[in-house]
Design an enzyme around this catalytic site. Structure first.
Site, PDB file in Angstrom:
ATOM      1  N   ASP A  60       0.714  -1.147  -0.042  1.00  0.00           N
ATOM      2  CA  ASP A  60       0.064   0.318  -0.136  1.00  0.00           C
ATOM      3  C   ASP A  60       0.809   1.329  -0.052  1.00  0.00           C
ATOM      4  O   ASP A  60       1.980   1.150   0.548  1.00  0.00           O
ATOM      5  CB  ASP A  60      -0.998  -0.041   1.283  1.00  0.00           C
ATOM      6  CG  ASP A  60      -2.289  -0.912   1.098  1.00  0.00           C
ATOM      7  OD1 ASP A  60      -2.197  -1.701   0.043  1.00  0.00           O
ATOM      8  OD2 ASP A  60      -3.051  -0.871   2.007  1.00  0.00           O
ATOM      9  N   ASP A  61       0.382   2.309  -0.484  1.00  0.00           N
ATOM     10  CA  ASP A  61       0.659   3.799  -0.237  1.00  0.00           C
ATOM     11  C   ASP A  61       1.555   4.428  -1.200  1.00  0.00           C
ATOM     12  O   ASP A  61       2.041   5.342  -1.152  1.00  0.00           O
ATOM     13  CB  ASP A  61       1.303   3.885   1.177  1.00  0.00           C
ATOM     14  CG  ASP A  61       0.295   3.655   2.049  1.00  0.00           C
ATOM     15  OD1 ASP A  61      -1.141   3.363   1.979  1.00  0.00           O
ATOM     16  OD2 ASP A  61       0.472   3.617   3.462  1.00  0.00           O
ATOM     17  N   HIS A 115      -5.350   9.604  -0.327  1.00  0.00           N
ATOM     18  CA  HIS A 115      -5.289   8.739   0.953  1.00  0.00           C
ATOM     19  C   HIS A 115      -6.167   9.372   2.267  1.00  0.00           C
ATOM     20  O   HIS A 115      -5.314   9.454   3.105  1.00  0.00           O
ATOM     21  CB  HIS A 115      -3.903   8.692   1.298  1.00  0.00           C
ATOM     22  CG  HIS A 115      -3.789   7.358   2.179  1.00  0.00           C
ATOM     23  ND1 HIS A 115      -3.547   7.361   3.558  1.00  0.00           N
ATOM     24  CD2 HIS A 115      -3.390   5.950   1.870  1.00  0.00           C
ATOM     25  CE1 HIS A 115      -3.556   6.121   4.029  1.00  0.00           C
ATOM     26  NE2 HIS A 115      -3.170   5.222   2.799  1.00  0.00           N
ATOM     27  N   HIS A 205       3.682  -2.299   3.254  1.00  0.00           N
ATOM     28  CA  HIS A 205       4.063  -0.877   2.946  1.00  0.00           C
ATOM     29  C   HIS A 205       5.688  -0.698   2.677  1.00  0.00           C
ATOM     30  O   HIS A 205       6.465  -0.947   3.747  1.00  0.00           O
ATOM     31  CB  HIS A 205       3.684  -0.277   3.932  1.00  0.00           C
ATOM     32  CG  HIS A 205       2.293  -0.264   4.468  1.00  0.00           C
ATOM     33  ND1 HIS A 205       2.113  -1.370   5.421  1.00  0.00           N
ATOM     34  CD2 HIS A 205       1.036   0.153   4.168  1.00  0.00           C
ATOM     35  CE1 HIS A 205       0.842  -1.336   5.828  1.00  0.00           C
ATOM     36  NE2 HIS A 205       0.037  -0.361   5.305  1.00  0.00           N
TER      37      HIS A 205
END
Length: 249
Positions: A60-61, A115, A205
């Site tokens: 993620d991210d 986000h 992540h």
């Protein structure tokens, strides 16, 4: 003094309610929303790929200009295809990284544009976040994602319906690596292996401070997963023919 105590008690009650609400919507725990609305927390436990139980690594991210390329190098060296839930504004800044993801066979999912914590927003804002991220991803790769993950996995029924209106399957996870906590690689690997089952979707992540630890974890974790007999695959490969999407009505 009485007023001060009343204010303090009120603040504590509101804080407790806020914490309970966050946990209710947090994607790390399954609940009625997921059961009724067909979000994905793991692949079918009996699903096999190449005659082996399947596990999906998800990240993620990103993209992150320093760490994501190094993670892609590691996945290439390990011959692993993963699923990346990317943030639209980061994609706009670093489209070449997402283009590389797609070119190397990784799956790309929508992780919104800014986000944001979606349960606090109306469905129009949720849809705007998804559409903006879709545009950034399509500009970089020519692909419009069919998978999406809300930040923090946070969802309520209206959130999931907004995803469905844009034909997005909501993908959560059943194994949280907690790689962002800064624990030594060995501890994170032990945690993941204790919780991984056939069909697991593992949350990680790399796009964060000290994300190099995640890359080290991946290089060490993949051989351990394979030694346990798991086949690593993208989320779509792992879930197979489960094409259910929540009702947008």
């Amino acid at each position: 003094m009485a007023v001060f105590i009343a204010v303090l008690v009120g603040a504590l009650v509101l804080g407790a309610l806020g914490g309970l609400t966050y946990l209710w919507w947090y994607g790390g725990y399954g609940g009625p929303i997921d059961w009724v609305m067909h979000t994905v927390r793991h692949a079918p436990r009996d699903r096999k790929v190449n005659a082996k139980p399947v596990v999906a690594l998800t990240f993620d991210d990103g993209p992150d200009p320093l760490r994501t390329p190094a993670l892609l190098d590691a996945l290439r060296d390990l011959d692993v295809k993963a699923t990346f839930f990317v943030v639209g504004r980061a994609v706009e800044k670093h489209p070449e990284i997402v283009e590389r993801m797609a070119a190397e066979g990784h799956e790309i999912g929508n992780h919104t544009f800014h986000h944001v914590y979606l349960p606090l927003h109306r469905h129009r804002t949720v849809e705007h976040e998804l559409r903006a991220a879709d545009r950034a991803i399509e500009d970089a790769t020519g692909i419009v994602p069919t998978l999406a993950r809300p930040p923090w996995g946070a969802r309520r029924p209206s959130t999931v319906r907004a995803f469905a209106r844009l034909a997005k399957k909501v993908v959560l996870w059943d194994v949280n690596s907690y790689d962002w906590k800064g624990r030594p690689s060995g501890e994170v690997i032990e945690r993941v292996m204790e919780r991984t089952k056939p069909g697991s979707i593992i949350l990680m992540h790399e796009a964060r401070e000290n994300g190099e630890t995640t890359i080290d974890i991946v290089r060490r974790l993949v051989p351990v997963l394979r030694a346990r007999g798991y086949q690593l695959a993208t989320v779509t490969t792992a879930i197979g023919n489960d094409n259910r999407i929540a009702s947008a009505a």
